[in-house]
Design an enzyme around this catalytic site. Sequence first.
Site, PDB file in Angstrom:
ATOM      1  N   GLY A  10       0.898  -1.161   0.190  1.00 41.79           N
ATOM      2  CA  GLY A  10      -0.047  -0.098  -0.037  1.00 41.79           C
ATOM      3  C   GLY A  10       0.837   1.239  -0.296  1.00 41.79           C
ATOM      4  CD  GLN A  11      -1.585   6.539  -0.703  1.00 42.64           C
ATOM      5  OE1 GLN A  11      -1.126   7.441  -1.366  1.00 42.64           O
ATOM      6  NE2 GLN A  11      -2.812   6.677  -0.141  1.00 42.64           N
ATOM      7  CB  ALA A  59      -6.731  -0.131   5.782  1.00 39.92           C
ATOM      8  CB  THR A  61      -8.080   2.879   1.915  1.00 37.16           C
ATOM      9  OG1 THR A  61      -7.491   2.255   0.815  1.00 37.16           O
ATOM     10  CG2 THR A  61      -7.150   2.391   2.894  1.00 37.16           C
ATOM     11  CE1 TYR A  98       1.255   4.202  10.845  1.00 38.60           C
ATOM     12  CE2 TYR A  98       0.825   1.909  10.576  1.00 38.60           C
ATOM     13  CZ  TYR A  98       1.782   2.842  10.763  1.00 38.60           C
ATOM     14  OH  TYR A  98       3.130   2.684  10.998  1.00 38.60           O
ATOM     15  CG  ASP A 101      -9.176  12.579   8.442  1.00 37.49           C
ATOM     16  OD1 ASP A 101      -8.849  11.407   8.127  1.00 37.49           O
ATOM     17  OD2 ASP A 101      -9.339  13.440   7.860  1.00 37.49           O
ATOM     18  CE1 TYR A 124     -10.735   3.405   5.257  1.00 30.08           C
ATOM     19  CE2 TYR A 124     -11.349   5.803   5.808  1.00 30.08           C
ATOM     20  CZ  TYR A 124     -10.295   4.749   5.733  1.00 30.08           C
ATOM     21  OH  TYR A 124      -9.059   4.900   6.079  1.00 30.08           O
ATOM     22  CE  LYS A 128      -8.236   2.437   9.595  1.00 33.02           C
ATOM     23  NZ  LYS A 128      -7.302   1.597   9.076  1.00 33.02           N
ATOM     24  CD1 TRP A 149      -7.971  13.836   3.864  1.00 34.92           C
ATOM     25  CD2 TRP A 149      -7.437  15.666   3.269  1.00 34.92           C
ATOM     26  NE1 TRP A 149      -9.261  14.587   3.731  1.00 34.92           N
ATOM     27  CE2 TRP A 149      -8.726  15.837   3.353  1.00 34.92           C
ATOM     28  CE3 TRP A 149      -6.667  16.937   2.947  1.00 34.92           C
ATOM     29  CZ2 TRP A 149      -9.601  16.771   3.127  1.00 34.92           C
ATOM     30  CZ3 TRP A 149      -7.419  17.989   2.654  1.00 34.92           C
ATOM     31  CH2 TRP A 149      -8.864  18.141   2.931  1.00 34.92           C
TER      32      TRP A 149
HETATM   33  N1  NAP Z   1      -5.358   6.770   2.292  1.00 39.83           N
HETATM   34  C1  NAP Z   1      -5.848   7.883   2.942  1.00 39.83           C
HETATM   35  O1  NAP Z   1      -6.192   8.808   2.673  1.00 39.83           O
HETATM   36  C2  NAP Z   1      -5.821   7.604   4.624  1.00 39.83           C
HETATM   37  C3  NAP Z   1      -6.298   8.673   5.505  1.00 39.83           C
HETATM   38  C4  NAP Z   1      -6.269   8.414   6.766  1.00 39.83           C
HETATM   39  C5  NAP Z   1      -6.022   7.125   7.304  1.00 39.83           C
HETATM   40  N2  NAP Z   1      -5.601   6.243   6.485  1.00 39.83           N
HETATM   41  C6  NAP Z   1      -5.114   4.939   6.996  1.00 39.83           C
HETATM   42  O2  NAP Z   1      -3.438   4.776   6.833  1.00 39.83           O
HETATM   43  C7  NAP Z   1      -3.325   3.396   6.651  1.00 39.83           C
HETATM   44  C8  NAP Z   1      -2.527   3.141   5.515  1.00 39.83           C
HETATM   45  O3  NAP Z   1      -3.184   3.695   4.164  1.00 39.83           O
HETATM   46  P1  NAP Z   1      -2.984   3.430   2.895  1.00 39.83           P
HETATM   47  O4  NAP Z   1      -3.541   4.831   2.247  1.00 39.83           O
HETATM   48  O5  NAP Z   1      -1.460   3.178   2.778  1.00 39.83           O
HETATM   49  O6  NAP Z   1      -3.538   2.607   2.079  1.00 39.83           O
HETATM   50  P2  NAP Z   1      -3.559   1.581   0.960  1.00 39.83           P
HETATM   51  O7  NAP Z   1      -2.666   2.151   0.063  1.00 39.83           O
HETATM   52  O8  NAP Z   1      -4.786   1.403   0.267  1.00 39.83           O
HETATM   53  O9  NAP Z   1      -2.944   0.384   1.360  1.00 39.83           O
HETATM   54  C9  NAP Z   1      -3.893  -0.684   2.026  1.00 39.83           C
HETATM   55  C10 NAP Z   1      -2.947  -2.100   1.801  1.00 39.83           C
HETATM   56  O10 NAP Z   1      -4.074  -3.101   2.485  1.00 39.83           O
HETATM   57  C11 NAP Z   1      -4.365  -4.148   1.325  1.00 39.83           C
HETATM   58  N3  NAP Z   1      -5.451  -4.811   1.772  1.00 39.83           N
HETATM   59  C12 NAP Z   1      -6.542  -4.543   1.632  1.00 39.83           C
HETATM   60  N4  NAP Z   1      -7.366  -5.558   1.790  1.00 39.83           N
HETATM   61  C13 NAP Z   1      -6.668  -6.510   2.220  1.00 39.83           C
HETATM   62  C14 NAP Z   1      -6.885  -8.017   2.374  1.00 39.83           C
HETATM   63  N5  NAP Z   1      -8.250  -8.288   2.628  1.00 39.83           N
HETATM   64  N6  NAP Z   1      -5.575  -8.663   2.625  1.00 39.83           N
HETATM   65  C15 NAP Z   1      -4.577  -8.373   2.299  1.00 39.83           C
HETATM   66  N7  NAP Z   1      -4.283  -7.044   2.355  1.00 39.83           N
HETATM   67  C16 NAP Z   1      -5.395  -6.274   2.206  1.00 39.83           C
HETATM   68  C17 NAP Z   1      -4.444  -3.307   0.181  1.00 39.83           C
HETATM   69  O11 NAP Z   1      -4.310  -4.229  -0.960  1.00 39.83           O
HETATM   70  P3  NAP Z   1      -4.826  -3.870  -2.548  1.00 39.83           P
HETATM   71  O12 NAP Z   1      -3.550  -3.866  -3.183  1.00 39.83           O
HETATM   72  O13 NAP Z   1      -5.695  -4.740  -2.555  1.00 39.83           O
HETATM   73  O14 NAP Z   1      -5.430  -2.502  -2.289  1.00 39.83           O
HETATM   74  C18 NAP Z   1      -3.286  -2.486   0.344  1.00 39.83           C
HETATM   75  O15 NAP Z   1      -2.066  -2.698  -0.356  1.00 39.83           O
HETATM   76  C19 NAP Z   1      -4.626   2.476   6.734  1.00 39.83           C
HETATM   77  O16 NAP Z   1      -5.019   2.187   8.224  1.00 39.83           O
HETATM   78  C20 NAP Z   1      -5.594   3.717   6.470  1.00 39.83           C
HETATM   79  O17 NAP Z   1      -6.927   3.403   6.948  1.00 39.83           O
HETATM   80  C21 NAP Z   1      -5.560   6.244   4.954  1.00 39.83           C
END
Ligand code: NAP
Length: 289
Positions: A10-11, A59, A61, A98, A101, A124, A128, A149
């Site tokens: 993920g990111q 997550a 997301t 993690y 907001d 969502y 969370k 974000w």
């Molecule tokens: N993105 C935002 O704006 C944001 C904002 C606030 C908080 N957060 C939190 O920050 C953290 C990191 O977020 P991020 O932006 O890095 O998220 P992300 O890029 O969507 O990465 C999440 C990873 O989890 C994997 N995943 C999802 N479902 C899964 C499953 N069933 N089994 C195994 N892997 C799975 C995804 O795989 P895939 O390749 O299938 O997607 C992806 O690689 C999370 O806790 C998120 O809730 C994010």
Amino acid sequence: MKILLFGAMGQLGTQLQRTLSQHGEIFPFDIHNLNLENTGAVREIIRRVGPEVIVNASAYTFVDQAESEVEKAFMVNGNIPGLFADEATKLNAFLIHYSTDYVFDGSKGALYVERDQTNPLSVYGKSKLAGEEAVRAGKANYLILRTSWVYSRNRSSFVTKVLEWARKQETLRIVSDQVSNPTWARTLADVTAQLLGKGLDSLVEYCGLYHVAGDGYASRLEWAQKILELDPNEQEQKVKELLPALTSDFPTPAQRPLFSALDCSLFRSTFDIALPKWEDALQQAMMEP
Ligand SMILES: NC(=O)c1ccc[n+]([C@@H]2O[C@H](COP(=O)([O-])OP(=O)(O)OC[C@H]3O[C@@H](n4cnc5c(N)ncnc54)[C@H](OP(=O)(O)O)[C@@H]3O)[C@@H](O)[C@H]2O)c1
């Protein structure tokens, strides 16, 4: 130190693979080698690796899609963190998780602190929040880092979308009534590495939930303005005007909080770790994706 990393592609996970490697051996897992919905396999992997630290960057997301995939969102975001806490307790491992907001409804009209009342508006956000509660209810030593974000340039994010739209359209309409803290995934990964650098014995004393995000806040419109300004390939842009819009102009399945910016002073004062200004982090992200 063995570090078991979930959501490794993920990111955030991508950046963590790099920053955490200075602290030990990383065991990375993602949807491609382990679906977290297969809870038996997840428990087995954790027991087989026997990590000192579990980092959960995974997550579900897809904020809008979650409205129709409720069960899946709650499974990945709500139940799995509880499973991690349970396994971490058995192994006496430290859990870093993690959150978002979007656990807030945005009605406070000021920066949110950790003890503020949560009231998620979307599936969502609710899922969370369930994950936070599951970790807190367990007996493991943990840190929950609530952030906001998150963007990167290696996966689709608001930043990559704005750059893409700017190359296709002459007019961009971006909402000006959603405000929060843009947070570069690398900032979060750096901060996580700095936390581990303090040593697990020291972290155990400060277990709990903390707000961690880019310093300062902006509307999506201000954020987009800055992205366009810092675009290293600005000459490729077609866009001529950037206009404000309202959230209500773009109906989406999920409702988002309007003002959900986080106050990160508790994190700063507890750990003495600096959080870069969101504009500075964005500038760096645009230079070295
Ligand atoms: N993105 C935002 O704006 C944001 C904002 C606030 C908080 N957060 C939190 O920050 C953290 C990191 O977020 P991020 O932006 O890095 O998220 P992300 O890029 O969507 O990465 C999440 C990873 O989890 C994997 N995943 C999802 N479902 C899964 C499953 N069933 N089994 C195994 N892997 C799975 C995804 O795989 P895939 O390749 O299938 O997607 C992806 O690689 C999370 O806790 C998120 O809730 C994010």
